[in-house]
Design an enzyme around this catalytic site. Structure first.
Site, PDB file in Angstrom:
ATOM      1  N   CYS A  75       0.819  -1.053  -0.025  1.00  8.70           N
ATOM      2  CA  CYS A  75       0.010  -0.075   0.002  1.00  8.70           C
ATOM      3  C   CYS A  75       1.007   1.158   0.029  1.00  8.70           C
ATOM      4  CB  CYS A  75      -1.064  -0.115   1.227  1.00  8.70           C
ATOM      5  SG  CYS A  75      -1.774   1.533   1.279  1.00  8.70           S
ATOM      6  N   ASN A  77      -0.006   4.555  -0.158  1.00 10.28           N
ATOM      7  CA  ASN A  77      -0.357   5.349   0.923  1.00 10.28           C
ATOM      8  C   ASN A  77      -0.023   5.254   2.328  1.00 10.28           C
ATOM      9  OD1 ASN A  77      -1.721   7.416  -0.826  1.00 10.28           O
ATOM     10  ND2 ASN A  77      -3.244   6.207  -0.845  1.00 10.28           N
ATOM     11  N   ASN A 163       1.123  -5.300  -6.008  1.00 10.60           N
ATOM     12  CA  ASN A 163      -0.353  -5.913  -5.954  1.00 10.60           C
ATOM     13  C   ASN A 163      -1.224  -5.594  -7.602  1.00 10.60           C
ATOM     14  OD1 ASN A 163      -0.660  -3.232  -5.729  1.00 10.60           O
ATOM     15  ND2 ASN A 163      -1.809  -3.100  -3.860  1.00 10.60           N
ATOM     16  N   ASN A 196      -7.705  -4.838  -7.942  1.00 11.63           N
ATOM     17  CA  ASN A 196      -8.066  -3.445  -7.713  1.00 11.63           C
ATOM     18  C   ASN A 196      -8.458  -2.851  -8.935  1.00 11.63           C
ATOM     19  OD1 ASN A 196      -7.002  -3.036  -5.027  1.00 11.63           O
ATOM     20  ND2 ASN A 196      -5.093  -3.939  -5.729  1.00 11.63           N
ATOM     21  N   ARG A 215      -9.272  -3.619  -3.761  1.00  8.34           N
ATOM     22  CA  ARG A 215      -9.649  -5.356  -3.634  1.00  8.34           C
ATOM     23  C   ARG A 215      -9.610  -5.334  -1.950  1.00  8.34           C
ATOM     24  NH1 ARG A 215      -4.839  -9.618  -4.957  1.00  8.34           N
ATOM     25  NH2 ARG A 215      -3.604  -8.163  -3.401  1.00  8.34           N
ATOM     26  N   CYS A 223      -5.768   5.660  -3.623  1.00 10.40           N
ATOM     27  CA  CYS A 223      -4.682   4.583  -3.645  1.00 10.40           C
ATOM     28  C   CYS A 223      -3.342   4.542  -4.180  1.00 10.40           C
ATOM     29  CB  CYS A 223      -5.642   3.233  -4.445  1.00 10.40           C
ATOM     30  SG  CYS A 223      -4.668   1.740  -4.537  1.00 10.40           S
ATOM     31  N   GLY A 224      -2.464   4.608  -3.331  1.00 17.77           N
ATOM     32  CA  GLY A 224      -1.211   5.006  -3.920  1.00 17.77           C
ATOM     33  C   GLY A 224      -0.649   4.085  -4.961  1.00 17.77           C
TER      34      GLY A 224
END
Length: 280
Positions: A75, A77, A163, A196, A215, A223-224
């Protein structure tokens, strides 16, 4: 007997998570905690749970659990928020930090002033360009494919930033019914481990307006990794240059897909919302 856990709620461009420093507050059941605490009406309310821990390979480690309890590989962020957390809590005095994640070691550069972290640049590594069946195993070549969902057909570009992401360019993002189509694309048979989903409109100033269905979490403010995937897909589809602004509901991120080393660099803010204690 209930155990009391200290937490900090933080957000990066509106993508909010509950952060627990497991160096001082071990957490036995993060899946249960993520499901319970992420609920807004009966818990703390967040997009998920982030655990900050020790690492033998880096300065710190990060584990991320989505609101449904599933574990995420990465992630962007959250990684920026961890940079702010460990620096301002005095866990490190470094302004360049290494962070172990399930998708590898990430390098964080902290932009500080008067002891406060203003922004963080994260080296997100090299994007992996995959077909849907291979996107989770990180092999294969870039593929744009038509995906039938919700009575329509969407042309998606598949990018893995640690991801899986499918990026879909549209003429008018306001016409996208994200609550309806998001879950159908996330769970589409093309994606064996779910995905995602980013819808993107190219704005007149060539910035990228993005909305995301994550997701395991659903609609989020930002979403980073999705912003990085969006910028990469825009370059591949000849819609933007290698430096771009991605504008999301929660704020903007600057993304640079460096032509020399092939890495994607994400720069943006991180903020503390509040701190507290909760029983587990």
């Amino acid at each position: 007997m209930a155990t009391t856990i200290k937490f900090t709620k933080m957000q990066g461009t509106g993508n909010d998570y509950i952060y627990v420093n497991t160096l001082s507050s071990p957490l036995q059941d993060p899946i249960k905690a993520a499901r319970k605490w992420s609920t807004y009406h009966t818990g703390i309310g967040a997009d998920g749970l982030v655990l900050i821990g020790a690492s033998e390979k880096a300065d710190f480690s990060m584990r991320i659990f989505n609101a449904d309890g599933s574990e995420a590989m990465m992630c962007g962020n959250a990684s920026r928020c961890i940079g702010k957390y460990v620096y301002e809590k005095g866990l490190t005095d470094k302004e360049v930090i290494t962070l172990e994640t399930l998708s590898g070691i990430k390098i964080l550069k902290l932009h500080t002033g008067n002891g406060v972290v203003k922004d963080v640049t994260v080296d997100m590594g090299t994007p992996l360009l995959s077909n849907p069946g291979q996107i989770a195993t990180k092999t294969g070549g870039m593929l744009a494919e038509t995906i039938p969902a919700d009575g329509k057909e969407y042309k998606g570009t598949f990018v893995c930033m640690g991801n899986p992401h499918v990026v879909i360019f549209v003429d008018d993002i306001k016409e996208v019914d994200l609550p309806a189509v998001g879950p159908k694309l996330e769970n589409h048979p093309l994606f064996p481990e779910r995905t995602n989903v980013e819808f993107v409109e190219i704005l007149p100033d060539q910035s990228l307006r993005m909305r995301v269905w994550e997701r395991g979490s659903g609609i989020t403010m930002a979403c980073g990794t999705g912003a990085c995937a969006t910028a990469v897909a825009a370059v591949l589809n000849h819609k933007a240059g290698r430096k771009s602004w991605v504008r999301m509901d929660g704020g903007d991120l600057h993304i640079h897909w460096n032509e020399k080393d092939g890495h994607v660099y994400m720069t943006g803010p991180a903020g503390k919302v509040f701190e507290g204690e909760i029983e587990m």
